[in-house]
Design a protein around this motif. Structure first.
Motif, PDB file in Angstrom:
ATOM      1  N   ILE A   1       3.783   5.609  -5.743  1.00  0.00           N
ATOM      2  CA  ILE A   1       3.698   5.608  -7.275  1.00  0.00           C
ATOM      3  C   ILE A   1       2.443   6.697  -7.608  1.00  0.00           C
ATOM      4  N   ARG A   2       1.438   6.647  -6.912  1.00  0.00           N
ATOM      5  CA  ARG A   2       0.367   7.811  -7.266  1.00  0.00           C
ATOM      6  C   ARG A   2       1.180   9.172  -7.091  1.00  0.00           C
ATOM      7  N   LEU A   3       1.823   9.517  -6.187  1.00  0.00           N
ATOM      8  CA  LEU A   3       2.465  10.806  -5.994  1.00  0.00           C
ATOM      9  C   LEU A   3       3.265  11.020  -7.118  1.00  0.00           C
ATOM     10  N   THR A   4       4.096   9.886  -7.478  1.00  0.00           N
ATOM     11  CA  THR A   4       5.267  10.028  -8.680  1.00  0.00           C
ATOM     12  C   THR A   4       4.216  10.355  -9.977  1.00  0.00           C
ATOM     13  N   ASN A   5       3.197   9.931 -10.114  1.00  0.00           N
ATOM     14  CA  ASN A   5       2.422  10.156 -11.374  1.00  0.00           C
ATOM     15  C   ASN A   5       1.842  11.392 -11.330  1.00  0.00           C
ATOM     16  N   LEU A   6       1.488  12.079 -10.155  1.00  0.00           N
ATOM     17  CA  LEU A   6       1.008  13.150 -10.023  1.00  0.00           C
ATOM     18  C   LEU A   6       1.902  14.307 -10.551  1.00  0.00           C
ATOM     19  N   ARG A   7       3.295  14.072 -10.405  1.00  0.00           N
ATOM     20  CA  ARG A   7       4.055  15.100 -10.636  1.00  0.00           C
ATOM     21  C   ARG A   7       4.155  15.413 -12.126  1.00  0.00           C
TER      22      ARG A   7
ATOM     23  N   GLU B   1       1.006  -1.106  -0.054  1.00  0.00           N
ATOM     24  CA  GLU B   1      -0.022   0.163  -0.041  1.00  0.00           C
ATOM     25  C   GLU B   1       0.751   1.194  -0.003  1.00  0.00           C
ATOM     26  N   LEU B   2       1.884   1.393   0.739  1.00  0.00           N
ATOM     27  CA  LEU B   2       2.794   2.353   0.739  1.00  0.00           C
ATOM     28  C   LEU B   2       3.575   2.587  -0.553  1.00  0.00           C
TER      29      LEU B   2
END
Length: 432
Positions: free
Chosen positions: A352-358, A346-347
């Motif tokens: 990965i979600r935060l990286t894609n938001l960039r 989950e971490l």
């Protein structure tokens, strides 16, 4: 860790104290015991004196007038019997102190012998070996101190009871009773019971078909039976108005409604057995006049503190108290982290979600349809309320026609039509 030489100096001090305190405590116990025995002896002497005088007055066909009155002497006798019961309780406490002190002496000798064997002539001893023995000696010392405090409390109780005892003694030692005392036969409770022992003094069970009498020699575990009114004669308490006279169990004990009653004579047992309810009601009435009898004779299950009926029987009062306890739901502050995750995957997913938001861009565009989707407000003047009268209500009154026909009752008279209608002027004058 070891015990140094200073520990031995303290041990010597404790040894000196342990040698002094037990001897002082024994001397205090002996003195207190002698004082209590002396108080009990004086109390019993006054009890036997008043009992003999009252028995002489009751048995005399023409009792002489006395001052103090028999009722006052009965009150004094009740006071002395109370004092006697309290003194016996204190004597029981003294005996407990004696047993405790003897047990403490045994514990002290045992612990000291173990301590001497452990220490011997060593310059240093491990604490794991001697400290438990020191703790045991400390408990013995605390026991001695508790007994000293107990003796002090008992002495204060004896001193506090003396003023009440002196009031009863003043009644028993009145000069006007010396003449009656010389004529009365003063006996102890044991001597009076011994005089009435024998088959000729026992209750004749053939006279009482409905009553059930039991005797010590024919009843198993007779000593364990609880006698009502603390073994005082039930008949004397009621018939002679609160006269406390010890009962003789060898005469026979009446079993009535699950309770056992003792008597001082065969005649008293016969009268009581003929009507137990009446005699019990008289005892209850006497207890209401002298409430101190309720505790002295354990009559809580007989006397009601709220009712007025002397024959009402209730249970012993039960002391109750409302109590509540409140416990906080979370008595410790909560330190829960909502964003905490124990799952490693989950971490990884969040990372990965935060990286894609960039690499993402958010754009906004306003169109004609979205342009009209806005809040708008308009203020107007409300219409004013108004009223207008355009007509007038008006009415007229005309006379009511009244026409009667005469000659309709069977008479041989031609029918005549009579018009009684008023003219308009007369009608208006009347109505206005």
């Amino acid at each position: 860790m070891i015990v140094s030489s200073t520990g031995y100096m303290r041990l010597e001090i404790f040894l000196v104290l342990f040698c002094i305190v037990p001897s002082i405590l024994k001397s205090a116990i002996e003195t207190t015991s002698q004082t209590i025995e002396s108080e009990l002896t004086k109390t019993l002497q006054q009890v036997y004196k008043l009992t003999a005088i009252l028995l002489y007055i009751i048995g005399s066909p023409h009792p002489p007038p006395t001052n103090p009155t028999p009722l006052l002497m009965k009150h004094a006798l009740i006071n002395l019997r109370q004092h006697q019961s309290y003194i016996k309780v204190l004597m029981g406490d003294i005996l407990n102190c004696v047993h405790l002190v003897s047990q403490l002496e045994k514990d002290y000798d045992s612990n000291m012998s173990q301590l001497k064997e452990t220490v011997q002539s060593k310059t240093a001893v491990p604490t794991a070996q001697v400290y438990p023995l020191f703790v045991a000696l400390s408990n013995v010392w605390q026991g001695y101190q508790d007994n000293v405090v107990m003796l002090s409390v008992l002495s204060n109780l004896i001193t506090g009871l003396r003023p009440f005892f002196k009031q009863a003694v003043a009644v028993a030692d009145s000069e006007s009773l010396h003449t009656l005392l010389s004529e009365a036969n003063v006996l102890t409770d044991e001597e009076r019971i011994t005089q009435t022992c024998g088959d000729e003094f026992k209750v004749d069970i053939t006279k009482h078909r409905k009553a059930e009498f039991i005797f010590p020699e024919t009843t198993k575990n007779f000593d364990q039976i609880s006698i009502e009114f603390k073994t005082y004669c039930a008949y004397c308490l009621g018939a002679h108005d609160r006269f406390l006279l010890p009962a003789n169990m060898s005469l026979g004990v009446l079993h009535y409604k699950g309770r056992y009653f003792g008597f001082s004579s065969k005649e008293a047992a016969d009268v009581f057995a003929s009507d137990p309810e009446k005699c019990i009601s008289m005892v209850i009435a006497g207890a209401r006049k002298s409430p101190e009898l309720i505790n002295l004779l354990s009559m809580h299950h007989y006397v009601s503190t709220s009712g007025t009926d002397a024959s009402s029987l209730i249970r012993a009062p039960v002391t109750k108290r409302d109590n509540g306890t409140q416990t906080d739901t979370h008595f410790m502050e909560s330190n829960i982290v909502k964003s905490y995750e124990w799952n490693e995957w989950e971490l990884r997913r969040k990372a990965i979600r935060l990286t894609n938001l960039r690499t993402k861009i958010t754009n906004s565009t306003q169109t004609e349809l979205s342009h009209y989707k806005r809040d708008n407000a308009t203020q107007v003047y409300l219409p004013k309320e108004s009223e207008t009268q355009t007509k007038r209500d008006h009415g007229t009154s005309v006379p009511t026609p009244s026409v009667y026909i005469a000659g309709l009752r069977g008479k041989d008279v031609p029918n005549n039509k009579v018009d009684l209608t008023m003219d308009i002027d007369t009608h208006n004058a009347i109505t206005d």
